[in-house]
Scaffold this motif. Structure first.
Motif, PDB file in Angstrom:
ATOM      1  N   PRO A   9       0.860  -1.173   0.000  1.00 50.23           N
ATOM      2  CA  PRO A   9       0.000   0.000   0.000  1.00 50.23           C
ATOM      3  C   PRO A   9       0.901   1.228   0.000  1.00 50.23           C
ATOM      4  CG  PRO A   9      -0.026  -1.074   2.143  1.00 50.23           C
ATOM      5  CD  PRO A   9       0.903  -1.854   1.282  1.00 50.23           C
ATOM      6  N   LEU A  10       1.316   1.625  -1.177  1.00 56.50           N
ATOM      7  CA  LEU A  10       2.348   2.647  -1.363  1.00 56.50           C
ATOM      8  C   LEU A  10       2.068   3.899  -0.547  1.00 56.50           C
ATOM      9  CD1 LEU A  10       4.910   2.956  -3.153  1.00 56.50           C
ATOM     10  CD2 LEU A  10       3.487   4.303  -4.676  1.00 56.50           C
ATOM     11  N   ALA A  11       3.086   4.311   0.211  1.00 54.58           N
ATOM     12  CA  ALA A  11       2.941   5.525   1.020  1.00 54.58           C
ATOM     13  C   ALA A  11       2.641   6.711   0.103  1.00 54.58           C
ATOM     14  CB  ALA A  11       4.222   5.765   1.780  1.00 54.58           C
ATOM     15  N   GLN A  12       1.721   7.532   0.529  1.00 54.57           N
ATOM     16  CA  GLN A  12       1.348   8.692  -0.272  1.00 54.57           C
ATOM     17  C   GLN A  12       2.469   9.728  -0.268  1.00 54.57           C
ATOM     18  OE1 GLN A  12      -1.572   8.930  -2.118  1.00 54.57           O
ATOM     19  NE2 GLN A  12      -1.615   6.768  -1.547  1.00 54.57           N
ATOM     20  N   SER A  13       3.191   9.780   0.827  1.00 52.47           N
ATOM     21  CA  SER A  13       4.299  10.736   0.879  1.00 52.47           C
ATOM     22  C   SER A  13       5.418  10.126   1.703  1.00 52.47           C
ATOM     23  CB  SER A  13       3.836  12.021   1.537  1.00 52.47           C
ATOM     24  OG  SER A  13       3.634  11.772   2.914  1.00 52.47           O
ATOM     25  N   GLU A  14       6.590  10.724   1.601  1.00 53.65           N
ATOM     26  CA  GLU A  14       7.730  10.170   2.315  1.00 53.65           C
ATOM     27  C   GLU A  14       7.616  10.369   3.827  1.00 53.65           C
ATOM     28  OE1 GLU A  14      11.674  10.554  -0.210  1.00 53.65           O
ATOM     29  OE2 GLU A  14      10.020  11.754  -1.007  1.00 53.65           O
ATOM     30  N   SER A  15       6.753  11.305   4.237  1.00 53.21           N
ATOM     31  CA  SER A  15       6.587  11.544   5.667  1.00 53.21           C
ATOM     32  C   SER A  15       5.680  10.486   6.303  1.00 53.21           C
ATOM     33  CB  SER A  15       6.002  12.928   5.886  1.00 53.21           C
ATOM     34  OG  SER A  15       4.762  13.012   5.216  1.00 53.21           O
ATOM     35  N   PRO A  69       5.574   6.772   5.729  1.00 54.39           N
ATOM     36  CA  PRO A  69       5.999   5.537   5.079  1.00 54.39           C
ATOM     37  C   PRO A  69       5.111   4.337   5.433  1.00 54.39           C
ATOM     38  CG  PRO A  69       7.533   6.143   6.821  1.00 54.39           C
ATOM     39  CD  PRO A  69       6.461   7.174   6.818  1.00 54.39           C
ATOM     40  N   ALA A  70       5.039   3.389   4.498  1.00 51.43           N
ATOM     41  CA  ALA A  70       4.219   2.204   4.732  1.00 51.43           C
ATOM     42  C   ALA A  70       4.905   1.315   5.769  1.00 51.43           C
ATOM     43  CB  ALA A  70       4.052   1.441   3.432  1.00 51.43           C
ATOM     44  N   SER A  71       4.124   0.524   6.475  1.00 52.69           N
ATOM     45  CA  SER A  71       4.680  -0.403   7.461  1.00 52.69           C
ATOM     46  C   SER A  71       5.595  -1.405   6.756  1.00 52.69           C
ATOM     47  CB  SER A  71       3.515  -1.119   8.144  1.00 52.69           C
ATOM     48  OG  SER A  71       3.894  -2.431   8.459  1.00 52.69           O
ATOM     49  N   PRO A  72       6.776  -1.671   7.330  1.00 48.94           N
ATOM     50  CA  PRO A  72       7.759  -2.553   6.679  1.00 48.94           C
ATOM     51  C   PRO A  72       7.187  -3.921   6.323  1.00 48.94           C
ATOM     52  CG  PRO A  72       8.708  -1.533   8.632  1.00 48.94           C
ATOM     53  CD  PRO A  72       7.274  -1.137   8.607  1.00 48.94           C
ATOM     54  N   ALA A  73       6.253  -4.419   7.138  1.00 44.26           N
ATOM     55  CA  ALA A  73       5.701  -5.751   6.875  1.00 44.26           C
ATOM     56  C   ALA A  73       4.884  -5.761   5.584  1.00 44.26           C
ATOM     57  CB  ALA A  73       4.825  -6.189   8.042  1.00 44.26           C
ATOM     58  N   LEU A  74       4.418  -4.574   5.155  1.00 43.30           N
ATOM     59  CA  LEU A  74       3.547  -4.515   3.988  1.00 43.30           C
ATOM     60  C   LEU A  74       4.278  -4.162   2.699  1.00 43.30           C
ATOM     61  CD1 LEU A  74       0.360  -2.827   5.524  1.00 43.30           C
ATOM     62  CD2 LEU A  74       0.874  -5.250   5.225  1.00 43.30           C
ATOM     63  N   LEU A  75       5.587  -3.961   2.800  1.00 47.36           N
ATOM     64  CA  LEU A  75       6.340  -3.613   1.595  1.00 47.36           C
ATOM     65  C   LEU A  75       6.235  -4.727   0.563  1.00 47.36           C
ATOM     66  CD1 LEU A  75       9.491  -1.974   3.199  1.00 47.36           C
ATOM     67  CD2 LEU A  75       7.555  -0.829   2.083  1.00 47.36           C
ATOM     68  N   LEU A  99       9.081   6.267  -5.564  1.00 41.52           N
ATOM     69  CA  LEU A  99       7.988   7.103  -5.076  1.00 41.52           C
ATOM     70  C   LEU A  99       7.761   8.302  -5.994  1.00 41.52           C
ATOM     71  CD1 LEU A  99       6.676   6.164  -2.484  1.00 41.52           C
ATOM     72  CD2 LEU A  99       7.815   8.014  -1.263  1.00 41.52           C
ATOM     73  N   GLN A 100       8.873   8.937  -6.371  1.00 36.84           N
ATOM     74  CA  GLN A 100       8.783  10.096  -7.273  1.00 36.84           C
ATOM     75  C   GLN A 100       8.107   9.712  -8.576  1.00 36.84           C
ATOM     76  OE1 GLN A 100      12.613  11.779  -8.272  1.00 36.84           O
ATOM     77  NE2 GLN A 100      13.161  11.849  -6.105  1.00 36.84           N
ATOM     78  N   GLY A 101       8.575   8.624  -9.155  1.00 38.29           N
ATOM     79  CA  GLY A 101       8.036   8.175 -10.429  1.00 38.29           C
ATOM     80  C   GLY A 101       6.571   7.801 -10.313  1.00 38.29           C
ATOM     81  N   SER A 102       6.225   7.072  -9.244  1.00 35.98           N
ATOM     82  CA  SER A 102       4.833   6.636  -9.077  1.00 35.98           C
ATOM     83  C   SER A 102       3.932   7.838  -8.873  1.00 35.98           C
ATOM     84  CB  SER A 102       4.691   5.706  -7.879  1.00 35.98           C
ATOM     85  OG  SER A 102       5.620   4.682  -7.970  1.00 35.98           O
TER      86      SER A 102
END
Ligand code: ADP
Ligand code: MG
Length: 330
Positions: free
Chosen positions: A90-96, A98-104, A182-185
């Motif tokens: 579930p891609l983080a919307q912003s770098e501030s 971040p998604a939970s590591p387990a969900l990467l 993230l930038q590209g997405s």
């Protein structure tokens, strides 16, 4: 990979028609359909992102790319079936945030694995990334700043099909490559608001180029690891609507049909094979090597367990079964 029923599907009381039988078998049962399909691995709703990374062969794919092979993983399935979730989580919307590591997803896990290997080899690997999307049969760079412009796709004897003037950015850390992703997405997503449902209306390809800096004795190796998030495979109804939407629908249909057609032909025994029409779409040109040439490819077919998605699910499973019969010569 079968995703869990969503809240909406559960609330609506959708029936669960897909069941994993273990040993790579998946069973679809509904009113007039009853079919079992076999794959190298099947992941059901309970499978964690880590289980998918470890059980799909993704780690081996990363290692093969380091050894100089061209490796590709692509996620295929209808919109909402879990392609992006599988690749990126579930891609983080912003770098501030971040998604939970387990969900990467597979991508971030592969990056970690790659950088770990790179470190353990005393950083004799030079890494760079390029990221592009195919939207309405136009190839666009997702890493170059400024408004997206179409890049030409060319062919050469030595390189095969390649994108001219594509930006390739060097990176050395996990933070750097995740930030590029993230930038590209986001660039892909920004246009989503302007161009209705754009995110699933384009195919996105992120390629990692891995070059071993030649140690005196052995020749240098050059491998690639390419992640492909395909546009939704659902048949877009010919509504007769004019303008952007029908152009989008047509180009997605055309490229996914071309992909399906190449896969069907490649799945035939070598002796009975005719010419493979890679030139029919930009997508098949860019995937030519991964599909039938010297590449090693992992295809993740994503499906929903809901009865409402039955026909798309069956179509995805048939598509994947055909893809499974393709043999490459890495
Ligand atoms: P697609 O990219 O195929 O259109 P997404 O990856 O965006 O689909 O998934 C659609 C929705 O389902 C998202 O909200 C996503 O978080 C959720 N989802 C998909 N797969 C899973 C999974 N394995 N576990 C939990 N939620 C999932
Ligand atoms: Mg998606």
């Amino acid at each position: 990979r079968v995703r869990p029923l969503t809240c909406t599907e559960t609330r609506r009381g959708d029936q669960q028609v897909v069941h994993s039988l273990g040993d790579g078998a998946v069973h679809v049962s509904a009113a007039r359909h009853d079919a079992t399909f076999g794959f190298s691995a099947v992941f059901d709703a309970g499978a964690s992102q880590e289980a998918v990374f470890e059980g799909s062969g993704m780690r081996q794919l990363v290692e093969l790319a380091i050894d100089g092979f061209s490796c590709t993983v692509f996620a295929f399935g209808q919109t909402g079936s879990g392609k992006t979730y599988t690749l990126m989580g579930p891609l983080a919307q912003s770098e501030s945030q971040p998604a939970s590591p387990a969900l990467l997803g597979l991508m971030q896990r592969s990056f970690s694995c790659l950088l770990e290997q790179s470190r353990s080899r005393g950083s004799d690997l030079a890494l760079s990334a390029s990221y592009l999307e195919i939207y309405n049969e136009q190839v666009r760079d997702l890493l170059s700043p400024g408004p997206p412009c179409a890049l030409p796709l060319r062919w050469s004897k030595t390189r095969g099909f390649y994108v001219e003037n594509q930006l390739s950015v060097e990176f050395e850390s996990l933070e750097a490559i995740v930030s590029l992703l993230l930038q590209g997405s986001q660039r892909r997503r920004t246009s989503a608001h302007a161009l209705n449902r754009h995110s699933s209306r384009s195919h996105a390809l992120l390629t990692i180029h891995i070059r071993s800096r030649a140690a005196s004795a052995c020749p240098s190796k050059q491998g690639t690891l390419c992640f492909v998030d395909l546009a939704g495979s659902e048949r877009v109804k010919e509504t007769g609507s004019s303008g952007e939407l029908s152009v989008e629908a047509n180009s997605i249909n055309r490229s996914l049909l071309a992909l399906g057609h190449c896969i069907s032909l490649l799945a035939k025994p070598r002796g009975k094979r005719t010419h493979i029409p890679y030139r029919d779409s930009k997508l098949t040109r860019l995937l030519a090597r991964s599909l039938g040439g010297s590449g090693i490819t992992l295809m993740v077919a994503c499906i929903s367990p809901s009865s409402r998605c039955l026909s798309e699910t069956l179509s995805t499973l048939h598509y994947a079964s055909r893809a499974r019969r393709v043999t490459n010569r890495p």
